[in-house]
Design a protein around this motif. Sequence first.
Motif, PDB file in Angstrom:
ATOM      1  N   ILE A 115       8.645   5.723   2.379  1.00  0.00           N
ATOM      2  CA  ILE A 115       8.888   4.548   2.520  1.00  0.00           C
ATOM      3  C   ILE A 115       7.578   4.220   2.848  1.00  0.00           C
ATOM      4  O   ILE A 115       6.461   4.067   2.930  1.00  0.00           O
ATOM      5  CB  ILE A 115      10.229   3.603   2.773  1.00  0.00           C
TER       6      ILE A 115
ATOM      7  N   SER B 273       8.816   8.984   6.349  1.00  0.00           N
ATOM      8  CA  SER B 273       9.882   8.431   5.327  1.00  0.00           C
ATOM      9  C   SER B 273       9.119   8.889   3.951  1.00  0.00           C
ATOM     10  O   SER B 273       8.285   8.357   4.281  1.00  0.00           O
ATOM     11  CB  SER B 273      10.783   7.284   5.755  1.00  0.00           C
TER      12      SER B 273
ATOM     13  N   ILE C 166       6.801   8.418  -5.722  1.00  0.00           N
ATOM     14  CA  ILE C 166       7.833   8.594  -4.972  1.00  0.00           C
ATOM     15  C   ILE C 166       8.623  10.848  -5.468  1.00  0.00           C
ATOM     16  O   ILE C 166       8.668  10.938  -4.035  1.00  0.00           O
ATOM     17  CB  ILE C 166       8.916   8.109  -6.044  1.00  0.00           C
TER      18      ILE C 166
ATOM     19  N   VAL D 265       3.994   3.057   1.667  1.00  0.00           N
ATOM     20  CA  VAL D 265       3.368   1.714   2.510  1.00  0.00           C
ATOM     21  C   VAL D 265       1.814   2.099   3.218  1.00  0.00           C
ATOM     22  O   VAL D 265       0.819   1.919   3.147  1.00  0.00           O
ATOM     23  CB  VAL D 265       3.769   1.441   3.657  1.00  0.00           C
TER      24      VAL D 265
END
Lengths: 260, 129
Positions: free
Chosen positions: B81, B79, B64, B85
């Motif tokens: 996330i 983004s 992250i 993913v």
Amino acid sequence: MLQAALLFWLPLALIPVSLWISQSKKSRNGQRIGLILLVIGLILVLASPWTVPDSPSSAVGNLFGFILGPSILVLFGLYLVAYSGNVPVGRLSVGDKYLGLLLFFIGMVWFSIMHWLDLTPVLDSGEINRFWLIFFPNFLISLSCLCLSAGIAMLVLGDNRSAESKNLFFMFGLTVIFILFAMNIDSSDASSNDFRTYVWLSIADLVGIMLGSILAIISFSLVIYSYEKRLPKPKSILPPTKDELKHSAKIISSNIGDDE
Amino acid sequence: MHGFPDLSMDNINPRIANSTLTAFILCSTFLLGNMYFYGESRDRPLAPLFAMIIAISVGFGTTIFFIEQGDMLLEDNGSVIAQLVYNISHTIVSIFALMLAFGIAIGILFSSLTHSKAKISGTKLSEEE
């Protein structure tokens, strides 16, 4: 997002969880529960293009649906060929060997057709599934590298195994020729330029996977090492008394039939 | 014959880094399950499990952190996330390709061995006896 988490990611996570549960020795029904969870997880992942069609993650389910058939054919074919040879237990018939070869051949041709002709995995929107462009170069590069490594290992470590290693070198050659053709000739859905890009990215992928896996194994080993080091030493007990030694000698002599 | 496509190290480096971090997270998560059974055999199931969860958290935190730096690890996704993913889906597909190739290579190896001629003849065996 919640729908994708419930109908794709949770079933996907069920697959490794079911493998862990099936390993548990404490639970009697562990294997059974593990198998049931595995089947449920697989079905829900494969159904994700219908259950969560709007989620980009469902493209993975779409890809698995496309490659499930040829993968099963290839692996089952090899199983039939291997077990129709000189194995001490559960040997299959000669007919199974030819059936296995046929299944293996059909599976590999199916994969080739998926690249060259109109069987390429496409999404509902009509565009090519981008995970196919990740899967196929990765598969071809891994297969060629593994076949070459196994063939060389057979020659170096085995005794007079040059005849057996030829099959592995043949597969390596075939895969390399396929990659070279795909890198230079356009298929019906993907251009050779795209394929070349994905081949180089796949090499980057495989290098990354190897590095990540090695790091994970190192951290796993360090955790076990530090944990074992912290465990208290086992309690030492007193040496056996004369009576205990006599009793042991009596039991041993009665078991080995010594009269002395 | 064509060589390198229009692909620079700016495309390849994020792929290696993303792949390394995601493979670390996925492999550690799989090993976490094995760690539970190891702990179970030592009658203290939670102690090593806790250490492995820390290792996975470090993996997640690092991923992250680097994705948030912007162009460094963020590929075509908008983004953190979405990138995370995508990385997981991408690595699962790559690992499946690797496992399938491994199964085929082992299958060909095993088939070649079981269909090879016996190295020790029956007469030689009876002579040795």
